[in-house]
Write a protein that holds these residues in place. Structure first.
Motif, mmCIF file in Angstrom:
data_model
loop_
_atom_site.group_PDB
_atom_site.id
_atom_site.type_symbol
_atom_site.label_atom_id
_atom_site.label_comp_id
_atom_site.label_asym_id
_atom_site.label_seq_id
_atom_site.Cartn_x
_atom_site.Cartn_y
_atom_site.Cartn_z
ATOM 1 N N VAL A 19 -2.305 -53.076 50.173
ATOM 2 C CA VAL A 19 -3.224 -52.656 51.239
ATOM 3 C C VAL A 19 -2.956 -53.452 52.510
ATOM 4 N N ILE A 20 -2.724 -54.740 52.373
ATOM 5 C CA ILE A 20 -2.486 -55.592 53.538
ATOM 6 C C ILE A 20 -1.161 -55.242 54.208
ATOM 7 N N ILE A 21 -0.118 -54.980 53.409
ATOM 8 C CA ILE A 21 1.185 -54.607 53.960
ATOM 9 C C ILE A 21 1.090 -53.279 54.707
ATOM 10 N N GLY A 22 0.396 -52.300 54.105
ATOM 11 C CA GLY A 22 0.204 -50.994 54.736
ATOM 12 C C GLY A 22 1.497 -50.213 54.857
ATOM 13 N N LEU A 24 4.506 -47.511 54.744
ATOM 14 C CA LEU A 24 5.076 -46.673 53.685
ATOM 15 C C LEU A 24 4.718 -47.164 52.282
ATOM 16 N N PRO A 25 4.727 -48.490 52.010
ATOM 17 C CA PRO A 25 4.321 -48.935 50.667
ATOM 18 C C PRO A 25 2.919 -48.464 50.286
ATOM 19 N N LEU A 26 2.001 -48.466 51.260
ATOM 20 C CA LEU A 26 0.638 -48.015 50.987
ATOM 21 C C LEU A 26 0.609 -46.511 50.714
ATOM 22 N N VAL A 27 1.399 -45.750 51.476
ATOM 23 C CA VAL A 27 1.457 -44.302 51.270
ATOM 24 C C VAL A 27 1.990 -43.986 49.877
ATOM 25 N N LEU A 28 3.077 -44.639 49.482
ATOM 26 C CA LEU A 28 3.669 -44.399 48.166
ATOM 27 C C LEU A 28 2.729 -44.830 47.052
ATOM 28 N N PHE A 29 2.039 -45.944 47.251
ATOM 29 C CA PHE A 29 1.075 -46.421 46.254
ATOM 30 C C PHE A 29 -0.078 -45.425 46.121
ATOM 31 N N THR A 30 -0.503 -44.858 47.242
ATOM 32 C CA THR A 30 -1.578 -43.864 47.223
ATOM 33 C C THR A 30 -1.121 -42.595 46.524
ATOM 34 N N PHE A 31 0.145 -42.212 46.716
ATOM 35 C CA PHE A 31 0.707 -41.079 45.975
ATOM 36 C C PHE A 31 0.580 -41.317 44.471
ATOM 37 N N LEU A 32 0.901 -42.539 44.041
ATOM 38 C CA LEU A 32 0.830 -42.872 42.617
ATOM 39 C C LEU A 32 -0.603 -42.803 42.111
ATOM 40 N N LEU A 33 -1.538 -43.393 42.858
ATOM 41 C CA LEU A 33 -2.951 -43.357 42.461
ATOM 42 C C LEU A 33 -3.443 -41.921 42.342
ATOM 43 N N SER A 34 -3.090 -41.097 43.329
ATOM 44 C CA SER A 34 -3.572 -39.709 43.331
ATOM 45 C C SER A 34 -2.959 -38.911 42.186
ATOM 46 N N ALA A 35 -1.704 -39.203 41.845
ATOM 47 C CA ALA A 35 -1.053 -38.495 40.738
ATOM 48 C C ALA A 35 -1.760 -38.797 39.418
ATOM 49 N N VAL A 36 -2.086 -40.074 39.203
ATOM 50 C CA VAL A 36 -2.799 -40.452 37.978
ATOM 51 C C VAL A 36 -4.206 -39.851 37.989
ATOM 52 N N GLY A 37 -4.879 -39.926 39.139
ATOM 53 C CA GLY A 37 -6.218 -39.360 39.244
ATOM 54 C C GLY A 37 -6.232 -37.863 39.000
ATOM 55 N N LEU A 38 -5.232 -37.161 39.534
ATOM 56 C CA LEU A 38 -5.144 -35.710 39.322
ATOM 57 C C LEU A 38 -4.897 -35.403 37.849
ATOM 58 N N PHE A 39 -4.023 -36.185 37.218
ATOM 59 C CA PHE A 39 -3.767 -36.010 35.791
ATOM 60 C C PHE A 39 -5.070 -36.129 34.993
ATOM 61 N N GLU A 40 -5.880 -37.136 35.328
ATOM 62 C CA GLU A 40 -7.156 -37.334 34.636
ATOM 63 C C GLU A 40 -8.102 -36.167 34.876
ATOM 64 N N LEU A 41 -8.132 -35.697 36.120
ATOM 65 C CA LEU A 41 -9.052 -34.614 36.479
ATOM 66 C C LEU A 41 -8.653 -33.306 35.817
ATOM 67 N N PHE A 125 -8.448 -43.021 52.878
ATOM 68 C CA PHE A 125 -8.154 -44.368 52.403
ATOM 69 C C PHE A 125 -7.061 -44.985 53.282
ATOM 70 N N ILE A 126 -5.997 -44.219 53.527
ATOM 71 C CA ILE A 126 -4.905 -44.706 54.371
ATOM 72 C C ILE A 126 -5.336 -44.796 55.830
ATOM 73 N N GLU A 127 -6.049 -43.774 56.308
ATOM 74 C CA GLU A 127 -6.442 -43.758 57.715
ATOM 75 C C GLU A 127 -7.372 -44.931 58.061
ATOM 76 N N VAL A 128 -8.302 -45.227 57.180
ATOM 77 C CA VAL A 128 -9.212 -46.349 57.416
ATOM 78 C C VAL A 128 -8.425 -47.657 57.459
ATOM 79 N N GLY A 129 -7.499 -47.829 56.503
ATOM 80 C CA GLY A 129 -6.703 -49.052 56.469
ATOM 81 C C GLY A 129 -5.795 -49.193 57.676
ATOM 82 N N ASP A 130 -5.221 -48.065 58.133
ATOM 83 C CA ASP A 130 -4.331 -48.108 59.294
ATOM 84 C C ASP A 130 -5.097 -48.328 60.593
ATOM 85 N N THR A 131 -6.360 -47.885 60.626
ATOM 86 C CA THR A 131 -7.156 -48.021 61.846
ATOM 87 C C THR A 131 -7.620 -49.462 62.035
ATOM 88 N N LYS A 132 -8.360 -49.967 61.075
ATOM 89 C CA LYS A 132 -8.822 -51.355 61.100
ATOM 90 C C LYS A 132 -8.869 -51.843 59.660
#
Length: 264
Positions: A19-22, A24-41, A125-132
């Motif tokens: 999250v602190i690095i933000g 592309l790493p944050l975007v890719l990490f969010t892709f991973l989280l969403s993939a797992v979350g979608l699988f669960e859903l 999640f990404i937009e909030v982190g990128d903003t402030k």
């Protein structure tokens, strides 16, 4: 409890640096989280992720997640996120016909809602982190405070059930206690000069309440589909959805509030 603490520490050690690095790493990490979350859903609905509707949902979610800094990508393909969403809806319905209703209209509606729910939530999640960056940490801390306060105060003083048909263990006293704890934590952020304490206190009351609604939404889904936890990825905590259900409601609202009142 010990397992919950160990899992939380390990998860924080992975989550917070990304999250602190933000970027592309944050975007890719969010892709991973969403993939797992979608699988669960999708698993609740008995739709396989490795299927046409599952992979279509994943692709559209990832496109929805892309932050505003990637707008040139949509300019390149001459499509907006709205147009992509509408085209995906047509593909779901086409697949419904092609599968001879094995993939039903209910499945299509569920898939579309899953895309909006997770795609929009993780996008902000990404937009909030990128903003402030402090706003992202603020959202995390107030939801953690809400969850902890609701749990401990509910156990100690809970008498009246909040919504027994959906979540039998939640109480009105716990819900109020969670909001109070979140407000106390939020006021600490005003000490750093980010925002006046009374403004952030009011915003926190709204966000904490909506965070609890997000938690109840997932509880309603699990009760409807008769599952205890959305997954087992996080021992002692359940799945990704179990940890992010409140935040998926809070992040869009947080961004809208701060943007509408020019606080970001």
């Amino acid at each position: 409890m010990k397992q919950r603490i160990i899992t939380a520490v390990i998860a924080a050690a992975i989550f917070l640096p990304i999250v602190i690095i933000g970027g592309l790493p944050l975007v890719l990490f969010t892709f991973l989280l969403s993939a797992v979350g979608l699988f669960e859903l999708l698993r609740m609905r008995k739709i396989k992720l490795l299927s046409f509707p599952g992979l279509l949902s994943l692709l559209v979610i990832w496109l929805f997640i892309l932050p505003n800094d990637y707008q040139t990508f949509f300019t390149f393909i001459h499509l907006t996120k709205m147009e992509i969403g509408l085209f995906a809806a047509l593909l779901y319905l086409t697949y419904m016909v092609a599968s001879k209703n094995q993939f039903s209209i209910d499945d299509a509606a569920f898939s579309i809602l899953a895309v909006i729910y997770m795609g929009v939530g993780f996008h902000f999640f990404i937009e909030v982190g990128d903003t402030k960056l402090w706003l992202l940490f603020y959202s995390l801390f107030i939801i953690w405070a809400t969850d902890s306060g609701a749990y401990f105060i509910g156990r100690a003083f809970g008498r009246r059930k909040l919504w027994p048909e959906i979540s039998p263990n939640k109480t009105v006293e716990g819900a109020i206690g969670g909001i109070v704890c979140a407000v106390i934590v939020s006021v600490l952020f005003s000490a750093f000069g980010y925002i006046e304490w009374y403004i952030i206190a009011v915003i926190t009351i709204i966000l904490s309440a909506f965070g609890q609604i997000g938690d109840l939404v997932e509880s309603a889904l699990k009760r409807h589909y008769e599952v205890k936890d959305s997954g087992k990825l996080l021992p002692g905590h359940g799945g990704i959805l179990d940890r992010f259900d409140s935040l998926l409601f809070v992040w869009p609202l947080l961004y809208f509030i701060f943007d509408a009142f020019s606080l970001i």
